[in-house]
Design an enzyme around this catalytic site. Structure first.
Site, PDB file in Angstrom:
ATOM      1  N   CYS A  33      11.258  44.142 -14.259  1.00  0.00           N
ATOM      2  CA  CYS A  33      11.871  44.041 -15.582  1.00  0.00           C
ATOM      3  C   CYS A  33      12.133  45.415 -16.168  1.00  0.00           C
ATOM      4  O   CYS A  33      12.521  45.536 -17.343  1.00  0.00           O
ATOM      5  CB  CYS A  33      10.998  43.216 -16.527  1.00  0.00           C
ATOM      6  SG  CYS A  33       9.356  43.921 -16.805  1.00  0.00           S
ATOM      7  N   GLN A  90       9.617  32.787 -18.066  1.00  0.00           N
ATOM      8  CA  GLN A  90      10.915  33.468 -17.999  1.00  0.00           C
ATOM      9  C   GLN A  90      11.855  32.844 -19.031  1.00  0.00           C
ATOM     10  O   GLN A  90      11.963  31.617 -19.119  1.00  0.00           O
ATOM     11  CB  GLN A  90      11.504  33.358 -16.598  1.00  0.00           C
ATOM     12  CG  GLN A  90      10.684  34.054 -15.528  1.00  0.00           C
ATOM     13  CD  GLN A  90      10.723  35.577 -15.620  1.00  0.00           C
ATOM     14  OE1 GLN A  90      11.470  36.145 -16.410  1.00  0.00           O
ATOM     15  NE2 GLN A  90       9.909  36.244 -14.811  1.00  0.00           N
ATOM     16  N   CYS A 150      22.172  32.280 -34.101  1.00  0.00           N
ATOM     17  CA  CYS A 150      22.042  33.160 -32.940  1.00  0.00           C
ATOM     18  C   CYS A 150      22.612  32.429 -31.740  1.00  0.00           C
ATOM     19  O   CYS A 150      22.170  31.326 -31.414  1.00  0.00           O
ATOM     20  CB  CYS A 150      20.585  33.541 -32.688  1.00  0.00           C
ATOM     21  SG  CYS A 150      20.387  34.590 -31.223  1.00  0.00           S
ATOM     22  N   ASP A 188      -7.657  42.720 -13.110  1.00  0.00           N
ATOM     23  CA  ASP A 188      -6.872  43.773 -13.751  1.00  0.00           C
ATOM     24  C   ASP A 188      -6.299  44.655 -12.645  1.00  0.00           C
ATOM     25  O   ASP A 188      -7.003  45.464 -12.038  1.00  0.00           O
ATOM     26  CB  ASP A 188      -7.762  44.588 -14.692  1.00  0.00           C
ATOM     27  CG  ASP A 188      -6.999  45.681 -15.421  1.00  0.00           C
ATOM     28  OD1 ASP A 188      -5.829  45.933 -15.065  1.00  0.00           O
ATOM     29  OD2 ASP A 188      -7.580  46.294 -16.338  1.00  0.00           O
ATOM     30  N   ASN A 210       4.894  30.861 -11.441  1.00  0.00           N
ATOM     31  CA  ASN A 210       6.348  30.658 -11.393  1.00  0.00           C
ATOM     32  C   ASN A 210       6.917  30.840  -9.992  1.00  0.00           C
ATOM     33  O   ASN A 210       7.793  30.089  -9.564  1.00  0.00           O
ATOM     34  CB  ASN A 210       7.014  31.634 -12.369  1.00  0.00           C
ATOM     35  CG  ASN A 210       8.501  31.392 -12.529  1.00  0.00           C
ATOM     36  OD1 ASN A 210       8.937  30.303 -12.882  1.00  0.00           O
ATOM     37  ND2 ASN A 210       9.289  32.426 -12.259  1.00  0.00           N
ATOM     38  N   CYS A 256      29.054  36.759 -32.102  1.00  0.00           N
ATOM     39  CA  CYS A 256      28.083  36.612 -33.193  1.00  0.00           C
ATOM     40  C   CYS A 256      28.526  37.363 -34.442  1.00  0.00           C
ATOM     41  O   CYS A 256      28.902  38.543 -34.356  1.00  0.00           O
ATOM     42  CB  CYS A 256      26.725  37.121 -32.737  1.00  0.00           C
ATOM     43  SG  CYS A 256      25.452  36.994 -34.007  1.00  0.00           S
ATOM     44  N   CYS A 286      22.088  43.079 -36.227  1.00  0.00           N
ATOM     45  CA  CYS A 286      20.930  42.556 -35.500  1.00  0.00           C
ATOM     46  C   CYS A 286      20.705  43.371 -34.229  1.00  0.00           C
ATOM     47  O   CYS A 286      21.655  43.696 -33.512  1.00  0.00           O
ATOM     48  CB  CYS A 286      21.164  41.089 -35.157  1.00  0.00           C
ATOM     49  SG  CYS A 286      19.858  40.349 -34.153  1.00  0.00           S
ATOM     50  N   CYS A 296      21.046  41.937 -29.650  1.00  0.00           N
ATOM     51  CA  CYS A 296      22.085  42.169 -28.636  1.00  0.00           C
ATOM     52  C   CYS A 296      22.760  43.511 -28.892  1.00  0.00           C
ATOM     53  O   CYS A 296      22.943  43.901 -30.042  1.00  0.00           O
ATOM     54  CB  CYS A 296      23.166  41.093 -28.684  1.00  0.00           C
ATOM     55  SG  CYS A 296      22.617  39.427 -28.295  1.00  0.00           S
TER      56      CYS A 296
END
Length: 445
Positions: free
Chosen positions: A399, A275, A162, A352, A309, A74, A80, A83
């Site tokens: 994550c 995702q 991008c 919750d 998912n 890139c 930026c 990444c």
């Protein structure tokens, strides 16, 4: 406060930090995090910030390059903030993430997996099907910028392309900037979200003031010319509505993606969570079901289930699956998706999961397996409530390696479970984001 010394200094990089920066040491032992540097390199660096415990710097010149250094694809890399690892060879990126996971498990959770799973990877370019661009009108430059935030998050990166975003979007960022710049509302559009289904790509324009008829016409023409569905967001999440194409009943185009291996189609709305990496998502689901070791007679509890998912592929393989999610809109869509796919053995509840759920009916039902896919904050609140002895196996999709490590420590060191295996999954190639998966079984089993 004294001004920063901007004089370039010599730095020997001995490690790579969790956020993709090189780690060096001052003569007095103080750590310096150097953006753009790799482990094993000698660089000239310039200080950009300091704190009591560490300094921050940016690479000015690479004097001795790592054998793992590659030319970033890139042209915006280094400015930026989207990444941070494009200068590191791809096969080494995932190994660096694997090391972050291992270090977190050992340092935070005081646990070590019995087996290290082979990393899961998919396409590393043009993979991102969901994201948000910031928009800023810069009067000094007499132009409108559309892009991700710079490494200095106060600024919006001026992007022309991008390579990590799907090409249909990533190759038209300059056209998006020109579109907004030509609108009367160019100072009142702070962000543009994009999301792609299998057939339709949607753009959501957030606008702070009502749009004129002329601006709406320009957005429609842009959507027609580039094949995008156009949505507007004048307020909160519930204010999103279609501009083009618009059906007679006021609805917009359907958004959906298929999980071919399980004959499942998931419908979603423009701001829903999906995702981001479609290819990796399918591999992740397959590995999750494999690690759960699902049997036709199993009852599975899927917490933080989102749109379904994992839940709906699971429903193809087990007797019954119960999905629980905190966002009521996602629960409604998950139920719709179960009906859409003729899956009567998947039920969904809104709850919750950071609050006490011990009085709920779903919590008291008996289950064989547990699947967790929590947000960055992890799953410790619900783990402390669950009657864990009922489960034969727990699979945890994470994550954030820090919260996974904390929760793994709770399961292993306080509840008597064993961490059978763990591994990383490259959901976000070229970034420092670490997605991982772990499987637990009761100790001694």
């Amino acid at each position: 406060m004294a001004r920063l010394d901007q004089t370039p200094f010599l730095a020997d990089i001995h490690d790579l930090s969790h956020d993709g920066r090189g780690v060096a040491r001052r003569e007095d032992g103080k750590a310096v995090f150097v953006a753009g540097a790799l482990s094993g390199e000698r660089v000239m660096a310039r200080q950009t910030a300091r704190s009591r415990h560490f300094d921050e710097a940016v690479t000015v010149e690479v004097l001795q390059a790592s054998a793992d250094r590659v030319e970033p694809r890139c042209p915006h890399f280094g400015v930026c903030g989207g990444c941070v690892l494009q200068h590191l060879e791809e096969s080494k990126q995932i190994l660096a993430k694997q090391r972050v996971l291992q270090e977190n498990l050992e340092r935070i959770g005081h646990v070590t997996p019995e087996t290290l799973l082979p990393p899961l990877t998919a396409d590393s370019w043009g993979y991102r099907r969901k994201g948000r661009f910031s928009v800023r009108r810069v009067e000094k430059k007499d132009k409108t910028l559309v892009g991700f935030r710079e490494r200095d998050p106060r600024f919006v990166a001026e992007l022309s392309i991008c390579h990590t975003v799907i090409p249909q979007i990533g190759e038209h960022i300059d056209a998006l900037a020109a579109l907004v710049d030509g609108m009367e509302a160019r100072r009142d559009i702070p962000q543009i979200e994009f999301i792609a289904g299998d057939e339709t790509i949607a753009l959501v324009f957030r606008h702070l003031q009502p749009l004129s008829a002329a601006d709406s016409e320009k957005l429609v023409a842009f959507g027609q010319g580039h094949g995008f569905a156009i949505f507007l967001q004048p307020g909160g999440v519930d204010s999103v509505h279609p501009l083009w194409p618009l059906h007679a009943d006021g609805s917009g185009p359907p958004l959906a993606f298929r999980l071919q291996a399980w004959d499942v189609e998931l419908k979603f709305r423009p701001l829903d969570f999906i995702q981001v990496n479609a290819g990796l998502n399918e591999k992740m689901i397959a590995r999750t079901l494999e690690l759960l070791d699902v049997k036709p007679d199993d009852r599975v509890l899927d917490l933080f289930c989102g749109l379904g998912n994992f839940t709906l592929p699971l429903a193809r393989c087990v007797r019954e699956v119960v999905g629980v999610e905190g966002e009521a809109g996602l629960v409604a869509r998950a139920r719709e998706n179960a009906a859409h796919n003729n899956l009567s053995n998947a039920q969904f509840h809104s709850a919750d999961l950071t609050q006490d759920q011990r009085g709920t009916a779903w919590m008291r039902q008996g289950f064989d397996k547990l699947l967790l896919d929590p947000p960055r904050s992890g799953a410790i609140d619900v783990l402390r409530q669950l009657p864990l002895k009922q489960f034969k196996r727990i699979v945890y999709v994470s994550c954030h390696p820090g919260s996974l490590a904390r929760d793994a420590g709770y399961l292993v060191n306080e509840q008597g479970w064993s961490l059978r295996a763990a591994g990383v999954m490259d959901m976000f190639p070229h970034t420092a984001h670490v997605e991982s998966i772990a499987v637990f079984e009761p100790a001694g089993r």
